[in-house]
Design a protein around this motif. Structure first.
Motif, mmCIF file in Angstrom:
data_model
loop_
_atom_site.group_PDB
_atom_site.id
_atom_site.type_symbol
_atom_site.label_atom_id
_atom_site.label_comp_id
_atom_site.label_asym_id
_atom_site.label_seq_id
_atom_site.Cartn_x
_atom_site.Cartn_y
_atom_site.Cartn_z
ATOM 1 N N VAL A 8 -38.512 -48.290 -13.535
ATOM 2 C CA VAL A 8 -38.828 -47.505 -12.355
ATOM 3 C C VAL A 8 -37.996 -48.255 -11.074
ATOM 4 O O VAL A 8 -37.786 -49.480 -11.242
ATOM 5 C CB VAL A 8 -40.394 -48.079 -11.917
ATOM 6 N N LEU A 9 -37.742 -47.349 -10.262
ATOM 7 C CA LEU A 9 -36.805 -48.074 -9.199
ATOM 8 C C LEU A 9 -37.407 -48.176 -7.789
ATOM 9 O O LEU A 9 -38.332 -47.190 -7.556
ATOM 10 C CB LEU A 9 -35.716 -46.767 -8.901
ATOM 11 N N ARG A 23 -34.932 -52.345 -9.738
ATOM 12 C CA ARG A 23 -35.425 -51.825 -11.179
ATOM 13 C C ARG A 23 -36.404 -52.583 -11.817
ATOM 14 O O ARG A 23 -36.394 -53.942 -11.990
ATOM 15 C CB ARG A 23 -34.372 -51.172 -11.928
ATOM 16 N N ILE A 24 -37.386 -52.005 -12.404
ATOM 17 C CA ILE A 24 -38.328 -52.758 -12.903
ATOM 18 C C ILE A 24 -38.404 -52.296 -14.347
ATOM 19 O O ILE A 24 -38.695 -50.984 -14.603
ATOM 20 C CB ILE A 24 -40.026 -52.411 -12.413
ATOM 21 N N PRO A 25 -38.127 -53.110 -15.469
ATOM 22 C CA PRO A 25 -38.263 -52.361 -16.931
ATOM 23 C C PRO A 25 -39.535 -52.210 -17.184
ATOM 24 O O PRO A 25 -40.275 -52.983 -16.589
ATOM 25 C CB PRO A 25 -37.232 -53.508 -17.584
ATOM 26 N N PRO A 26 -39.684 -51.597 -18.330
ATOM 27 C CA PRO A 26 -41.229 -51.572 -18.848
ATOM 28 C C PRO A 26 -41.553 -52.863 -19.223
ATOM 29 O O PRO A 26 -40.707 -53.807 -19.895
ATOM 30 C CB PRO A 26 -41.008 -50.420 -20.164
ATOM 31 N N GLY A 27 -42.769 -53.482 -18.937
ATOM 32 C CA GLY A 27 -43.231 -54.657 -19.085
ATOM 33 C C GLY A 27 -43.109 -55.468 -17.902
ATOM 34 O O GLY A 27 -43.379 -56.845 -17.743
ATOM 35 N N GLY A 28 -41.998 -55.042 -17.085
ATOM 36 C CA GLY A 28 -41.619 -56.023 -15.875
ATOM 37 C C GLY A 28 -42.481 -56.187 -14.728
ATOM 38 O O GLY A 28 -43.292 -55.237 -14.424
ATOM 39 N N SER A 29 -41.997 -56.752 -13.807
ATOM 40 C CA SER A 29 -42.742 -56.678 -12.359
ATOM 41 C C SER A 29 -41.830 -57.227 -11.271
ATOM 42 O O SER A 29 -40.733 -57.760 -11.644
ATOM 43 C CB SER A 29 -43.833 -57.942 -12.489
ATOM 44 N N VAL A 30 -42.069 -56.830 -10.106
ATOM 45 C CA VAL A 30 -41.308 -57.454 -8.897
ATOM 46 C C VAL A 30 -42.318 -57.958 -7.788
ATOM 47 O O VAL A 30 -43.301 -57.306 -7.681
ATOM 48 C CB VAL A 30 -40.319 -56.373 -8.258
ATOM 49 N N THR A 31 -41.921 -58.907 -7.114
ATOM 50 C CA THR A 31 -42.651 -59.402 -6.031
ATOM 51 C C THR A 31 -41.989 -58.874 -4.740
ATOM 52 O O THR A 31 -40.668 -59.181 -4.577
ATOM 53 C CB THR A 31 -42.610 -60.895 -6.010
ATOM 54 N N GLN A 51 -45.390 -63.928 0.210
ATOM 55 C CA GLN A 51 -45.658 -63.235 -1.071
ATOM 56 C C GLN A 51 -46.553 -61.937 -0.798
ATOM 57 O O GLN A 51 -47.866 -62.365 -0.811
ATOM 58 C CB GLN A 51 -46.014 -64.080 -2.109
ATOM 59 N N HIS A 52 -46.126 -61.108 -0.309
ATOM 60 C CA HIS A 52 -46.965 -59.937 -0.022
ATOM 61 C C HIS A 52 -47.824 -59.286 -1.097
ATOM 62 O O HIS A 52 -48.825 -58.710 -1.104
ATOM 63 C CB HIS A 52 -46.400 -58.964 0.795
ATOM 64 N N CYS A 53 -47.027 -58.492 -2.163
ATOM 65 C CA CYS A 53 -47.349 -57.805 -3.020
ATOM 66 C C CYS A 53 -46.669 -58.137 -4.490
ATOM 67 O O CYS A 53 -45.446 -58.219 -4.388
ATOM 68 C CB CYS A 53 -47.944 -56.516 -2.869
ATOM 69 N N ARG A 54 -47.134 -57.654 -5.534
ATOM 70 C CA ARG A 54 -46.476 -57.661 -6.760
ATOM 71 C C ARG A 54 -46.730 -56.473 -7.293
ATOM 72 O O ARG A 54 -47.918 -55.843 -7.620
ATOM 73 C CB ARG A 54 -46.766 -58.856 -7.712
ATOM 74 N N ILE A 55 -45.498 -55.613 -8.051
ATOM 75 C CA ILE A 55 -45.591 -54.639 -8.576
ATOM 76 C C ILE A 55 -45.393 -54.736 -10.140
ATOM 77 O O ILE A 55 -44.104 -55.214 -10.343
ATOM 78 C CB ILE A 55 -44.783 -53.361 -8.034
ATOM 79 N N CYS A 62 -47.406 -47.882 -12.940
ATOM 80 C CA CYS A 62 -47.295 -48.930 -12.031
ATOM 81 C C CYS A 62 -48.685 -49.690 -11.631
ATOM 82 O O CYS A 62 -49.557 -48.845 -11.142
ATOM 83 C CB CYS A 62 -46.439 -48.773 -10.869
ATOM 84 N N ILE A 63 -48.744 -50.854 -11.340
ATOM 85 C CA ILE A 63 -50.105 -51.412 -10.880
ATOM 86 C C ILE A 63 -49.246 -52.243 -9.555
ATOM 87 O O ILE A 63 -48.555 -53.089 -9.924
ATOM 88 C CB ILE A 63 -50.767 -52.185 -12.013
ATOM 89 N N LEU A 64 -50.205 -51.960 -8.382
ATOM 90 C CA LEU A 64 -49.888 -52.698 -7.335
ATOM 91 C C LEU A 64 -50.706 -53.949 -7.084
ATOM 92 O O LEU A 64 -52.180 -53.462 -7.287
ATOM 93 C CB LEU A 64 -49.954 -52.004 -6.039
ATOM 94 N N HIS A 65 -50.724 -55.031 -6.863
ATOM 95 C CA HIS A 65 -51.418 -56.110 -6.793
ATOM 96 C C HIS A 65 -51.110 -56.785 -5.453
ATOM 97 O O HIS A 65 -50.017 -57.053 -4.867
ATOM 98 C CB HIS A 65 -51.224 -57.501 -7.720
ATOM 99 N N ASN A 66 -52.195 -56.768 -4.488
ATOM 100 C CA ASN A 66 -52.161 -57.583 -3.141
ATOM 101 C C ASN A 66 -52.038 -58.947 -3.195
ATOM 102 O O ASN A 66 -52.878 -59.449 -3.930
ATOM 103 C CB ASN A 66 -53.387 -56.903 -2.452
ATOM 104 N N LEU A 67 -50.971 -59.359 -2.614
ATOM 105 C CA LEU A 67 -50.871 -60.994 -2.510
ATOM 106 C C LEU A 67 -51.386 -61.466 -1.155
ATOM 107 O O LEU A 67 -51.324 -62.556 -0.912
ATOM 108 C CB LEU A 67 -49.864 -61.395 -3.162
ATOM 109 N N SER A 68 -51.464 -60.678 -0.217
ATOM 110 C CA SER A 68 -51.599 -61.193 0.998
ATOM 111 C C SER A 68 -52.919 -61.170 1.485
ATOM 112 O O SER A 68 -53.913 -60.318 1.363
ATOM 113 C CB SER A 68 -50.859 -60.099 2.033
ATOM 114 N N SER A 69 -53.296 -62.101 2.326
ATOM 115 C CA SER A 69 -54.522 -62.209 3.116
ATOM 116 C C SER A 69 -54.802 -61.099 4.053
ATOM 117 O O SER A 69 -55.871 -60.850 4.508
ATOM 118 C CB SER A 69 -54.720 -63.497 3.610
#
Length: 79
Positions: A8-9, A23-31, A51-55, A62-69
């Motif tokens: 995923v780009l 690019r995020i390979p399958p099984g990977g993540s980006v911050t 660190q605002h979010c992780r995908i 894809c799953i978006l995780h909020n890391l920000s208050s």
């Protein structure tokens, strides 16, 4: 026959990030955030947390995780 998942780009479309896309390979993540160690970092963006979010890309979605208050928006809605 197994179907091979592609990466995923993720692209920064605003600001002045140190890297414009990753690019995020399958099984990977980006911050994403202001810290230089983030995969997509924009140290000058006052709207981003350190660190605002992780995908994550467990494939096929894809799953978006909020890391920000302060929260993270996706298409104008809280994530």
């Amino acid at each position: 026959m197994a179907i091979q998942q592609s990466s995923v780009l993720i692209e920064a479309v605003a600001g002045t990030p140190t890297v414009r896309s990753v690019r995020i390979p399958p099984g990977g993540s980006v911050t994403i955030g202001r810290l230089p160690e983030c995969d997509l970092a924009d140290p000058g963006d006052a709207h981003l947390s350190r660190q605002h979010c992780r995908i994550e890309y467990p494939a096929p979605d894809c799953i978006l995780h909020n890391l920000s208050s302060n929260g993270t928006l996706l298409k104008g809605q809280p994530a």
